[in-house]
Design a protein around this motif. Structure first.
Motif, PDB file in Angstrom:
ATOM      1  N   GLU A 162       0.807  -1.215   0.000  1.00  0.00           N
ATOM      2  CA  GLU A 162       0.000   0.000   0.000  1.00  0.00           C
ATOM      3  C   GLU A 162       0.843   1.269   0.000  1.00  0.00           C
ATOM      4  O   GLU A 162       0.398   2.308  -0.492  1.00  0.00           O
ATOM      5  N   VAL A 163       2.056   1.196   0.534  1.00  0.00           N
ATOM      6  CA  VAL A 163       2.930   2.381   0.510  1.00  0.00           C
ATOM      7  C   VAL A 163       3.286   2.727  -0.930  1.00  0.00           C
ATOM      8  O   VAL A 163       3.212   3.894  -1.344  1.00  0.00           O
ATOM      9  N   ASP A 164       3.674   1.729  -1.723  1.00  0.00           N
ATOM     10  CA  ASP A 164       4.027   1.970  -3.123  1.00  0.00           C
ATOM     11  C   ASP A 164       2.801   2.369  -3.941  1.00  0.00           C
ATOM     12  O   ASP A 164       2.889   3.227  -4.826  1.00  0.00           O
ATOM     13  N   ARG A 165       1.662   1.755  -3.655  1.00  0.00           N
ATOM     14  CA  ARG A 165       0.439   2.111  -4.392  1.00  0.00           C
ATOM     15  C   ARG A 165       0.037   3.558  -4.092  1.00  0.00           C
ATOM     16  O   ARG A 165      -0.305   4.313  -5.002  1.00  0.00           O
ATOM     17  N   GLU A 166       0.087   3.946  -2.841  1.00  0.00           N
ATOM     18  CA  GLU A 166      -0.267   5.324  -2.478  1.00  0.00           C
ATOM     19  C   GLU A 166       0.715   6.315  -3.080  1.00  0.00           C
ATOM     20  O   GLU A 166       0.327   7.397  -3.543  1.00  0.00           O
ATOM     21  N   TRP A 167       2.014   5.951  -3.088  1.00  0.00           N
ATOM     22  CA  TRP A 167       3.022   6.814  -3.704  1.00  0.00           C
ATOM     23  C   TRP A 167       2.686   7.053  -5.173  1.00  0.00           C
ATOM     24  O   TRP A 167       2.771   8.187  -5.667  1.00  0.00           O
ATOM     25  N   ALA A 168       2.312   5.997  -5.875  1.00  0.00           N
ATOM     26  CA  ALA A 168       1.993   6.120  -7.299  1.00  0.00           C
ATOM     27  C   ALA A 168       0.748   6.969  -7.517  1.00  0.00           C
ATOM     28  O   ALA A 168       0.718   7.821  -8.418  1.00  0.00           O
ATOM     29  N   VAL A 169      -0.265   6.750  -6.718  1.00  0.00           N
ATOM     30  CA  VAL A 169      -1.501   7.543  -6.842  1.00  0.00           C
ATOM     31  C   VAL A 169      -1.197   9.022  -6.635  1.00  0.00           C
ATOM     32  O   VAL A 169      -1.642   9.887  -7.403  1.00  0.00           O
ATOM     33  N   ASN A 170      -0.432   9.335  -5.616  1.00  0.00           N
ATOM     34  CA  ASN A 170      -0.119  10.732  -5.316  1.00  0.00           C
ATOM     35  C   ASN A 170       0.764  11.360  -6.391  1.00  0.00           C
ATOM     36  O   ASN A 170       0.592  12.546  -6.726  1.00  0.00           O
ATOM     37  N   LEU A 171       1.710  10.593  -6.932  1.00  0.00           N
ATOM     38  CA  LEU A 171       2.575  11.132  -7.975  1.00  0.00           C
ATOM     39  C   LEU A 171       1.758  11.491  -9.209  1.00  0.00           C
ATOM     40  O   LEU A 171       1.962  12.560  -9.817  1.00  0.00           O
ATOM     41  N   VAL A 172       0.841  10.618  -9.597  1.00  0.00           N
ATOM     42  CA  VAL A 172       0.005  10.899 -10.766  1.00  0.00           C
ATOM     43  C   VAL A 172      -0.855  12.137 -10.518  1.00  0.00           C
ATOM     44  O   VAL A 172      -0.982  13.003 -11.401  1.00  0.00           O
ATOM     45  N   LYS A 173      -1.416  12.257  -9.339  1.00  0.00           N
ATOM     46  CA  LYS A 173      -2.236  13.428  -9.015  1.00  0.00           C
ATOM     47  C   LYS A 173      -1.415  14.714  -9.076  1.00  0.00           C
ATOM     48  O   LYS A 173      -1.902  15.759  -9.518  1.00  0.00           O
ATOM     49  N   GLU A 174      -0.157  14.619  -8.646  1.00  0.00           N
ATOM     50  CA  GLU A 174       0.699  15.807  -8.588  1.00  0.00           C
ATOM     51  C   GLU A 174       1.252  16.201  -9.950  1.00  0.00           C
ATOM     52  O   GLU A 174       1.323  17.388 -10.293  1.00  0.00           O
ATOM     53  N   LYS A 175       1.647  15.202 -10.755  1.00  0.00           N
ATOM     54  CA  LYS A 175       2.395  15.478 -11.982  1.00  0.00           C
ATOM     55  C   LYS A 175       1.546  15.472 -13.242  1.00  0.00           C
ATOM     56  O   LYS A 175       1.918  16.093 -14.240  1.00  0.00           O
TER      57      LYS A 175
END
Length: 362
Positions: free
Chosen positions: A166-179
């Motif tokens: 879930e740490v990696d999944r959340e990181w990916a979700v947040n990166l897409v939202k940001e970038k």
């Protein structure tokens, strides 16, 4: 293998794609021995591919060393294995060294294909059949389980599954939202191939493909690649215009777990035959796979939701790292060929948040 196998050690393959392709065999072994303790020995940089897999009780890691340091590495691995008190070892790699280390560790039952002159080190050497040269690699690993267990294993080729934490999944979700601010869809492109240049489609065609995808699909693009491919991928990123969608270059900037999390967010993943291709279908993302020097019958993505783009030329598949001729197999594949393949998988596109699948009106 004895029905009483209590503690089983699996030596994992050494490449990203092969590790993914071995997962169905691990799951099959768990089905055959539901109460046994199953550990997997794997290179440290590949551990994210098997972490959290419910079929595995323990993941043992080691750091790959070269030259004289390899001797001390083998000594450490031997001590780790001996401490595990394993009664059975199953070797997915065909290397001599993988058989030697379990032999020296004193594991009583040692199972693997009898290749590379290592049969004397195995208690159960499995004959390498000629058909192994033409069947899918997943089936080769499954056949190893089938031959030693003497019980039925499904003839179907199941989809491997990576369990993203879930740490990696959340990181990916947040990166897409940001970038990623523009674009209706998110398309992943992996233009490199660690194995060698013969597996790479032409860089200028990836640039043209990226520009056409942003226009036709109103898509943003994420570019992927390993640390050694950063310069190569940067050149492609620089050529893709951003009027319609964003272009994000993540080559060399993720762990394997983060890579899997980002690929999971993509609506479709376009790639050469390389490790991230296997990660993509293992996380359920539709794949358009470009094949040249290798054989999709042996390593292609399983299932109907993926498309393979390949041209029949006399010298393919050659399985060479570097083409000795003029890359005819890759030059024959046009941007139109790949665009048509992308169009054909639009019915399995995910929504950008990864929660639903949606179609694209063309």
């Amino acid at each position: 293998m004895e029905d009483t196998a209590r503690r089983i050690l699996i030596k994992s393959p050494n490449w990203v794609g092969d590790v993914v392709l071995s997962i169905p065999a691990i799951n099959a072994l768990r089905g055959l021995y539901p109460d046994s303790y199953i550990a997997v020995l794997i290179k440290q940089e590949l551990v994210d591919l098997l972490a959290n897999n419910p079929a595995i009780n323990e993941v043992l890691t080691y750091k790959e060393e070269k030259g004289l340091k390899k001797l001390s590495m083998l000594g450490r691995i031997r001590r780790t294995i001996r401490a595990g008190d394993f009664d059975t070892a199953i070797l997915f790699p065909n290397s001599f060294s993988s058989a030697l280390i379990v032999f020296l560790a004193g594991i009583p039952c040692r199972v693997g294909y009898g290749s590379d002159g290592r049969s004397p080190l195995l208690t159960n050497p499995i004959k390498v059949k000629d058909e192994n040269k033409s069947i899918h690699q997943t089936c080769i690993y499954l056949n190893l389980i089938r031959s030693l267990a003497d019980v039925a294993v499904s003839e179907e080729m199941p989809r491997p599954e990576i369990y993203i934490n879930e740490v990696d999944r959340e990181w990916a979700v947040n990166l897409v939202k940001e970038k990623i601010k523009k674009g209706k869809y998110l398309i992943g492109i992996n233009p490199g191939a660690r194995y060698g240049a013969a597996k790479r489609w032409l860089a200028e065609r990836f640039v043209e493909l990226g520009n056409r995808l942003t226009l036709e699909f109103n898509a943003s693009i994420i570019l992927f690649g390993g640390p050694e491919e950063k310069e190569f991928v940067s050149g492609i990123a620089a050529g893709i215009k951003t009027q319609q969608g964003d272009v994000l270059n993540m080559a060399g900037s993720t762990s394997l777990g983060q890579l899997a999390g980002l690929i999971e967010r993509c609506n479709v993943f376009i790639t050469n035959d390389t490790g991230p291709m296997h990660i993509a279908y293992s996380v359920g993302t539709p794949v358009v796979a470009i094949f040249g020097s290798t054989d999709p019958n042996r390593t292609g993505p399983p299932g109907d939701s993926h498309k393979i783009v390949k041209k029949d030329v006399p010298c393919s598949p050659c399985f060479k790292r570097v083409c000795p001729f003029d890359m005819e197999c890759m030059k024959a594949i046009t941007v139109d060929d790949v665009m048509n393949a992308v169009r054909s998988v639009t019915e399995t596109f995910r929504s950008p948040d990864g929660s639903l699948k949606t179609s694209v009106t063309l």
